[in-house]
Write an enzyme that holds these catalytic residues in place. Sequence first.
Site, mmCIF file in Angstrom:
data_model
loop_
_atom_site.group_PDB
_atom_site.id
_atom_site.type_symbol
_atom_site.label_atom_id
_atom_site.label_comp_id
_atom_site.label_asym_id
_atom_site.label_seq_id
_atom_site.Cartn_x
_atom_site.Cartn_y
_atom_site.Cartn_z
ATOM 1 N N GLU A 56 -3.972 -4.216 -4.583
ATOM 2 C CA GLU A 56 -5.437 -4.136 -4.648
ATOM 3 C C GLU A 56 -5.878 -2.679 -4.539
ATOM 4 O O GLU A 56 -6.583 -2.300 -3.618
ATOM 5 C CB GLU A 56 -6.085 -5.014 -3.557
ATOM 6 C CG GLU A 56 -5.246 -5.241 -2.301
ATOM 7 C CD GLU A 56 -5.448 -4.174 -1.238
ATOM 8 O OE1 GLU A 56 -5.979 -3.090 -1.551
ATOM 9 O OE2 GLU A 56 -5.073 -4.433 -0.086
ATOM 10 N N HIS A 108 0.857 -1.175 0.000
ATOM 11 C CA HIS A 108 0.000 0.000 0.000
ATOM 12 C C HIS A 108 0.902 1.236 0.000
ATOM 13 O O HIS A 108 2.039 1.163 0.467
ATOM 14 C CB HIS A 108 -0.897 0.041 1.246
ATOM 15 C CG HIS A 108 -1.755 -1.176 1.422
ATOM 16 N ND1 HIS A 108 -1.852 -1.866 2.612
ATOM 17 C CD2 HIS A 108 -2.557 -1.842 0.547
ATOM 18 C CE1 HIS A 108 -2.677 -2.879 2.483
ATOM 19 N NE2 HIS A 108 -3.111 -2.905 1.227
#
Length: 353
Positions: free
Chosen positions: A296, A258
Amino acid sequence: MSATASVTGSIRTFPVAIDATMSVVRDDDGLRVIADGAPLLALRPDGELTRLIVHDGVDDWRRLSRGAAAMAEAVFAWTPSLQRLDLALDDNPAAASALANDGLAVVTDGRLALYPDMVMQFRENWLTDAARPAFPQSYAMTDGRRHPRRPPKPVGTVYARFIPWLSDVVSFRVIDIAHDLPLVHRWLNDPRVDSFWNEAGDIDKHRQYLSRIMSDPHMVPLIGCFGDQPFGYFELYWAKENRIAPFYDAADYDRGWHVIVGEDGFRGRRFITAWLPSLMHYMFLDDCRTERVVGEPAAAHSQQLRNLDLAGFARLKNFDFPHKRATLVMLLRERFFGDRLWQPAAKEAPTEA
């Protein structure tokens, strides 16, 4: 940690970011590797071959390999279209053996050749703790998921790389909560960041948030810097134990990440082409068993998805987390190194910003 490429007339310098004592100097006569202020290697054009000269008194073969890797990185950065670097070693079988044993060179068509995909997997020139072996494989269970036990979290700077098109160094260091909390607190409260992270709050909330990440064996939180200036926060995770695992066939050593780019001055294509492939490079080097990096991002985050497309990630599918609709993206080790995705493609890149 900072380093700058210098240019004087036709002389160019390519520093080794993780080792401030070593640099590659290019001039009209060829290339020289300087280590601790003394010449280590020299490269001279010699017809179809390039003659590698090992200076007298060099008997530290690991130092020789580091110098050869630095030299090759500079050559491939300055000449992106070059597919291999053929060497003649002036009848120095010990040097040839050292390069071959370290996986830097192979004999091809009767010549000693260095290939960019092999050179960029030589850990010593980018990792602080490059001598650390792969963590022994032993399995554990977490929340009903069977996965390899993970190594202890590193400390301090883990990776550094000189970026020739910025004339600067990008590096990653493990977060120090006492030192970095105010910075991450400010970034998480940035409206642009909060629109995707949804973690705005007071400083106590963010202290607890970072403490949870630090205590989680499957995650490593990093601060990214250009030179000495922090610009972003990164969370690396092992996919097998992560929330992403139920949505695809996660392998034991897949990793994901992330990102927050917190400083406006470091947004934009020039910087993304430096930190994004460098972060992927670190994850692939950190464990040789990592064959895939996944992500993601929010399916609505069109700019991040475009950046990932350019970085070599494939979009596999969209799926629904409880908190967002996401796009599963994946980058293969073979593609990253085979297609030389650690640098911008398509043209002979300038060596200085």
